[in-house]
Design a protein around this motif. Structure first.
Motif, PDB file in Angstrom:
ATOM      1  N   GLY A 296       7.031  15.576  18.878  1.00 52.94           N
ATOM      2  CA  GLY A 296       7.002  16.690  17.947  1.00 52.94           C
ATOM      3  C   GLY A 296       7.990  16.544  16.814  1.00 52.94           C
ATOM      4  O   GLY A 296       7.803  17.106  15.748  1.00 52.94           O
ATOM      5  N   LEU A 297       9.053  15.762  17.039  1.00 54.40           N
ATOM      6  CA  LEU A 297      10.090  15.648  16.017  1.00 54.40           C
ATOM      7  C   LEU A 297       9.696  14.660  14.937  1.00 54.40           C
ATOM      8  O   LEU A 297       9.962  14.881  13.764  1.00 54.40           O
ATOM      9  N   CYS A 298       9.110  13.533  15.318  1.00 57.86           N
ATOM     10  CA  CYS A 298       8.733  12.533  14.321  1.00 57.86           C
ATOM     11  C   CYS A 298       7.223  12.365  14.311  1.00 57.86           C
ATOM     12  O   CYS A 298       6.716  11.243  14.234  1.00 57.86           O
ATOM     13  N   ALA A 299       6.490  13.478  14.416  1.00 56.79           N
ATOM     14  CA  ALA A 299       5.031  13.419  14.483  1.00 56.79           C
ATOM     15  C   ALA A 299       4.451  12.759  13.252  1.00 56.79           C
ATOM     16  O   ALA A 299       3.505  11.968  13.333  1.00 56.79           O
ATOM     17  N   ILE A 300       5.036  13.070  12.095  1.00 59.18           N
ATOM     18  CA  ILE A 300       4.487  12.568  10.842  1.00 59.18           C
ATOM     19  C   ILE A 300       4.617  11.058  10.772  1.00 59.18           C
ATOM     20  O   ILE A 300       3.732  10.362  10.279  1.00 59.18           O
ATOM     21  N   THR A 301       5.701  10.509  11.347  1.00 56.25           N
ATOM     22  CA  THR A 301       5.890   9.064  11.317  1.00 56.25           C
ATOM     23  C   THR A 301       4.852   8.371  12.197  1.00 56.25           C
ATOM     24  O   THR A 301       4.359   7.297  11.852  1.00 56.25           O
ATOM     25  N   HIS A 302       4.540   9.007  13.339  1.00 59.46           N
ATOM     26  CA  HIS A 302       3.535   8.418  14.211  1.00 59.46           C
ATOM     27  C   HIS A 302       2.180   8.364  13.524  1.00 59.46           C
ATOM     28  O   HIS A 302       1.521   7.329  13.510  1.00 59.46           O
ATOM     29  N   SER A 303       1.764   9.504  12.954  1.00 56.32           N
ATOM     30  CA  SER A 303       0.444   9.506  12.328  1.00 56.32           C
ATOM     31  C   SER A 303       0.435   8.610  11.104  1.00 56.32           C
ATOM     32  O   SER A 303      -0.579   7.977  10.796  1.00 56.32           O
ATOM     33  N   LEU A 304       1.580   8.495  10.418  1.00 55.24           N
ATOM     34  CA  LEU A 304       1.666   7.611   9.258  1.00 55.24           C
ATOM     35  C   LEU A 304       1.500   6.150   9.677  1.00 55.24           C
ATOM     36  O   LEU A 304       0.734   5.408   9.056  1.00 55.24           O
ATOM     37  N   SER A 305       2.195   5.742  10.747  1.00 50.07           N
ATOM     38  CA  SER A 305       2.092   4.341  11.160  1.00 50.07           C
ATOM     39  C   SER A 305       0.675   4.012  11.591  1.00 50.07           C
ATOM     40  O   SER A 305       0.140   2.961  11.242  1.00 50.07           O
ATOM     41  N   TYR A 306       0.059   4.919  12.350  1.00 49.63           N
ATOM     42  CA  TYR A 306      -1.309   4.653  12.792  1.00 49.63           C
ATOM     43  C   TYR A 306      -2.245   4.565  11.590  1.00 49.63           C
ATOM     44  O   TYR A 306      -3.082   3.666  11.501  1.00 49.63           O
ATOM     45  N   THR A 307      -2.092   5.514  10.649  1.00 50.74           N
ATOM     46  CA  THR A 307      -2.973   5.524   9.488  1.00 50.74           C
ATOM     47  C   THR A 307      -2.802   4.266   8.657  1.00 50.74           C
ATOM     48  O   THR A 307      -3.793   3.678   8.188  1.00 50.74           O
ATOM     49  N   LEU A 308      -1.541   3.809   8.488  1.00 49.03           N
ATOM     50  CA  LEU A 308      -1.308   2.577   7.727  1.00 49.03           C
ATOM     51  C   LEU A 308      -1.984   1.400   8.408  1.00 49.03           C
ATOM     52  O   LEU A 308      -2.612   0.559   7.737  1.00 49.03           O
ATOM     53  N   ALA A 309      -1.897   1.337   9.753  1.00 47.60           N
ATOM     54  CA  ALA A 309      -2.509   0.225  10.476  1.00 47.60           C
ATOM     55  C   ALA A 309      -4.018   0.224  10.293  1.00 47.60           C
ATOM     56  O   ALA A 309      -4.630  -0.814  10.028  1.00 47.60           O
ATOM     57  N   VAL A 310      -4.637   1.410  10.435  1.00 50.59           N
ATOM     58  CA  VAL A 310      -6.093   1.480  10.288  1.00 50.59           C
ATOM     59  C   VAL A 310      -6.508   1.175   8.857  1.00 50.59           C
ATOM     60  O   VAL A 310      -7.508   0.487   8.614  1.00 50.59           O
ATOM     61  N   GLU A 311      -5.709   1.647   7.883  1.00 52.05           N
ATOM     62  CA  GLU A 311      -6.054   1.369   6.487  1.00 52.05           C
ATOM     63  C   GLU A 311      -5.961  -0.115   6.177  1.00 52.05           C
ATOM     64  O   GLU A 311      -6.716  -0.636   5.359  1.00 52.05           O
ATOM     65  N   LYS A 312      -5.019  -0.820   6.843  1.00 57.90           N
ATOM     66  CA  LYS A 312      -4.952  -2.267   6.678  1.00 57.90           C
ATOM     67  C   LYS A 312      -6.230  -2.918   7.188  1.00 57.90           C
ATOM     68  O   LYS A 312      -6.769  -3.841   6.572  1.00 57.90           O
ATOM     69  N   LEU A 313      -6.724  -2.419   8.347  1.00 54.51           N
ATOM     70  CA  LEU A 313      -7.936  -3.002   8.923  1.00 54.51           C
ATOM     71  C   LEU A 313      -9.147  -2.709   8.054  1.00 54.51           C
ATOM     72  O   LEU A 313     -10.077  -3.507   7.968  1.00 54.51           O
ATOM     73  N   LEU A 314      -9.156  -1.526   7.411  1.00 49.71           N
ATOM     74  CA  LEU A 314     -10.297  -1.161   6.571  1.00 49.71           C
ATOM     75  C   LEU A 314     -10.203  -1.801   5.189  1.00 49.71           C
ATOM     76  O   LEU A 314     -11.136  -1.685   4.400  1.00 49.71           O
ATOM     77  N   GLY A 315      -9.064  -2.431   4.899  1.00 50.56           N
ATOM     78  CA  GLY A 315      -8.880  -3.028   3.581  1.00 50.56           C
ATOM     79  C   GLY A 315      -8.719  -2.002   2.482  1.00 50.56           C
ATOM     80  O   GLY A 315      -9.178  -2.188   1.359  1.00 50.56           O
ATOM     81  N   TYR A 316      -8.044  -0.905   2.786  1.00 51.25           N
ATOM     82  CA  TYR A 316      -7.879   0.170   1.805  1.00 51.25           C
ATOM     83  C   TYR A 316      -6.422   0.248   1.389  1.00 51.25           C
ATOM     84  O   TYR A 316      -5.525   0.173   2.237  1.00 51.25           O
ATOM     85  N   GLU A 317      -6.189   0.366   0.097  1.00 52.84           N
ATOM     86  CA  GLU A 317      -4.817   0.496  -0.402  1.00 52.84           C
ATOM     87  C   GLU A 317      -4.696   1.856  -1.075  1.00 52.84           C
ATOM     88  O   GLU A 317      -5.456   2.165  -1.999  1.00 52.84           O
ATOM     89  N   ALA A 318      -3.759   2.676  -0.602  1.00 52.93           N
ATOM     90  CA  ALA A 318      -3.619   4.024  -1.151  1.00 52.93           C
ATOM     91  C   ALA A 318      -3.036   3.975  -2.558  1.00 52.93           C
ATOM     92  O   ALA A 318      -2.300   3.052  -2.901  1.00 52.93           O
ATOM     93  N   ASN A 319      -3.367   4.990  -3.366  1.00 52.81           N
ATOM     94  CA  ASN A 319      -2.796   5.026  -4.715  1.00 52.81           C
ATOM     95  C   ASN A 319      -1.384   5.594  -4.679  1.00 52.81           C
ATOM     96  O   ASN A 319      -0.884   6.006  -3.631  1.00 52.81           O
ATOM     97  N   ASP A 320      -0.737   5.614  -5.840  1.00 49.17           N
ATOM     98  CA  ASP A 320       0.680   5.952  -5.879  1.00 49.17           C
ATOM     99  C   ASP A 320       0.948   7.403  -5.488  1.00 49.17           C
ATOM    100  O   ASP A 320       1.945   7.706  -4.836  1.00 49.17           O
ATOM    101  N   ARG A 321       0.034   8.307  -5.880  1.00 43.91           N
ATOM    102  CA  ARG A 321       0.274   9.719  -5.578  1.00 43.91           C
ATOM    103  C   ARG A 321       0.293   9.949  -4.065  1.00 43.91           C
ATOM    104  O   ARG A 321       1.145  10.662  -3.537  1.00 43.91           O
ATOM    105  N   ILE A 322      -0.671   9.311  -3.379  1.00 42.41           N
ATOM    106  CA  ILE A 322      -0.717   9.450  -1.921  1.00 42.41           C
ATOM    107  C   ILE A 322       0.560   8.900  -1.298  1.00 42.41           C
ATOM    108  O   ILE A 322       1.175   9.517  -0.427  1.00 42.41           O
ATOM    109  N   LYS A 323       0.981   7.716  -1.792  1.00 42.16           N
ATOM    110  CA  LYS A 323       2.191   7.102  -1.243  1.00 42.16           C
ATOM    111  C   LYS A 323       3.396   8.020  -1.429  1.00 42.16           C
ATOM    112  O   LYS A 323       4.198   8.208  -0.512  1.00 42.16           O
TER     113      LYS A 323
END
Lengths: 361, 175
Positions: free
Chosen positions: A67-94
């Protein structure tokens, strides 16, 4: 005659939020041996990520690891999946993602400081820090809609946008907070009774930090320069004014100071982000299913968080492996306990900021 | 007895146990006890001792290893006691429902009086739950103060005198 006695701490204990059991072997008042038992909160998240949830849902499931670092967990998972999908987020999202991660770091560090103060017997300071912490919690609620466990990050972007009113609220609250942090820094530095509890207590040396693989604030308090934020290039941290915070003594005092100065740095970064937010879409469509293997490292408030995601092109993933900061920090924790007084044990334990929900998953 | 009842109503002490939650609800309980929401102005104190507590705050779906400790703590709290399940995973299992090490909510093991929704439930909801728990605590303590017969009425089971009912405590007007 038996020379040592064994004293247990936990699993249910007033000074600990989470169930963890320590068995201290004591000689008079000195601790000479420690045994830790962390498996009380094991839920089986890793297996559930591959069996009962699809890859689009897993981001919200792994947020419930902690519960304390929930955002970091979902961020790491999302980054990993986005790498697999070949998607690069734009600057605003980052930038929006960085903003929420840094806000989360501020509130987590403040909770840890409050806990350390409470376990040293300073109840009034605990209340004061909890009151100051509400400024950040209000910000998080205004931006994401929930105080903790905000499901802010989605695959392909973020779920909510920053409005001009929110930007002014960020500036107002963070300016207030930075004044309060300045008084806290003075208090932690100059208070005589706190210095008795903190200075020279629970010392981890630089060599031990190397040997036992300490990370996060625990390592930075010994002078070991390790921070995933500068080691990886997923986010433009240098552009928004990141500075590495290092202390040298390695005791509770140094750990508190690393946290306090990191909060100051995070406040400056959040203000920078709110001022210089690039324009663009906040949620973009991603195509395809994850195939292959990706490894992601992100700096959580407690240290390096490691994710491995493997998919085979289907809706379900093949493997999700989570290695959390506290798990790597336990050997260093055990080393610090040896040789210190039993009465200092709760304060030392709180100064590590252990997160058992992360560790046991 | 009236003396103690008044105290119990004015200052209910809570015992907090984490039965496998993600810490989200736990820090919200801490925030509720903190200065902004300030549960302590009602006399609520977070004790570590089950023998001094009236309200049992549980967070998290019960994991396999914490269920023993949960029942142990529950049985050590003296009567009257109220159990509050904080968070949706405590009520039903929530997002953890069906995972292999999880028992889907604490009502599988101990009776629950108040359920608090939310993931994570906010301090406002926790305060509401404790106010509700105080009502339940009052009715429960009134129930305890009622006199009771040590032996029940004579009951016949299958043309025979049932000794079972005679030795148990009489509940309201069941027999």
């Amino acid at each position: 005659m038996k020379k040592t006695i064994q004293i247990p701490l936990g699993s249910q204990h007033i000074s600990l939020l989470e169930p963890i059991r320590f068995k201290f072997e004591c000689e008079n008042e000195k601790i000479i041996g420690v045994d830790a038992d962390v498996g009380f909160v094991h839920r089986g998240v890793e297996l559930a990520c591959t069996r009962s949830f699809e890859f689009k849902q897993v981001g919200y499931v792994v947020a419930r690891v902690c519960g304390l670092c929930a955002i970091t967990h979902s961020l790491s998972y999302t980054l990993a999946v986005e790498k697999l999908l070949g998607y690069e987020a734009n600057d605003r999202i980052k930038y929006l993602r960085m903003l929420m991660v840094e806000l989360d770091r501020i509130h987590s560090h403040m909770l840890c400081l409050a806990h350390t103060a409470e376990n040293a017997g300073f109840e009034a300071l605990f209340m004061q820090i909890m009151a100051d912490r509400e400024l950040v919690m209000d910000l998080q609620e205004a931006i994401s809609g929930n105080r903790v466990q905000f499901d802010f990050i989605a695959i392909g972007g973020v779920n909510r946008d920053l409005t001009p009113e929110l930007t002014s609220l960020i500036h107002k609250n963070l300016t207030l907070l930075s004044e309060k942090i300045d008084t806290l820094i003075g208090l932690f530095d100059n208070n005589w009774s706190l210095s008795l509890k903190y200075k020279g207590v629970g010392v981890l040396s630089l060599e031990d930090a190397y040997t036992y693989n300490a990370l996060g604030p625990l390592a930075r308090a010994t002078g070991l320069a390790t921070d995933v934020r500068v080691e990886t290039s997923d986010f433009p941290y240098e552009a928004i004014g990141y500075k590495m915070v290092l202390e040298s003594t390695g005791d509770i005092y140094a750990r508190n100071f690393v946290r306090l100065r990191e909060i100051v740095n995070s406040i400056a970064m959040c203000k920078n982000i709110a001022d210089n937010l690039p324009s663009g879409e906040i949620l973009e469509k991603t195509k395809g299913k994850p195939k292959g293997e990706a490894v992601v490292r992100v700096e959580a408030p407690r240290g390096e968080l490691f994710y491995l995601v493997r998919g085979n092109g289907g809706n379900m993933l093949e493997r999700v492996r989570i290695k959390t900061p506290t798990f790597s920090g336990i050997p260093a924790m055990m080393e610090v306990f040896k040789g210190s007084e039993y009465a200092d044990a709760p304060a030392i334990l709180a100064s590590f900021d252990p997160c058992m929900s992360c560790t046991a998953k | 007895m009236k003396f103690f009842t008044a105290f119990r109503k004015k200052s209910p002490w809570i015992l907090h146990y984490n039965a496998g939650s993600c810490n989200g609800c736990d820090i919200e309980i801490l925030a509720a006890l903190g200065p902004k929401f300030d549960l302590e102005r009602f006399g609520v104190i977070n004790t570590g001792n089950p023998k001094q507590s009236d309200i049992f705050l549980v967070t998290g779906p019960v994991t396999y290893r914490s269920r023993e400790r949960l029942v142990e703590l529950y049985s050590q709290i003296p009567e009257p006691k109220v159990v509050i399940a904080v968070g949706s995973c405590t009520a039903t299992g929530g997002v953890f429902r069906g995972m292999y090490n999880v028992e889907d909510g604490i009502d599988q093991y101990i009776p629950v009086d108040v359920y608090v929704p939310g993931c994570a439930s906010t301090p406002q909801l926790i305060i509401d739950a404790i106010v509700k728990a105080l009502e339940i605590l009052e009715t429960k303590s009134k129930e305890i103060e009622k006199p009771f017969k040590l032996f029940g009425a004579i009951a016949m089971v299958g043309n025979k005198l049932s000794r079972l009912n005679m030795a148990t405590r009489v509940k309201h007007d069941e027999i």
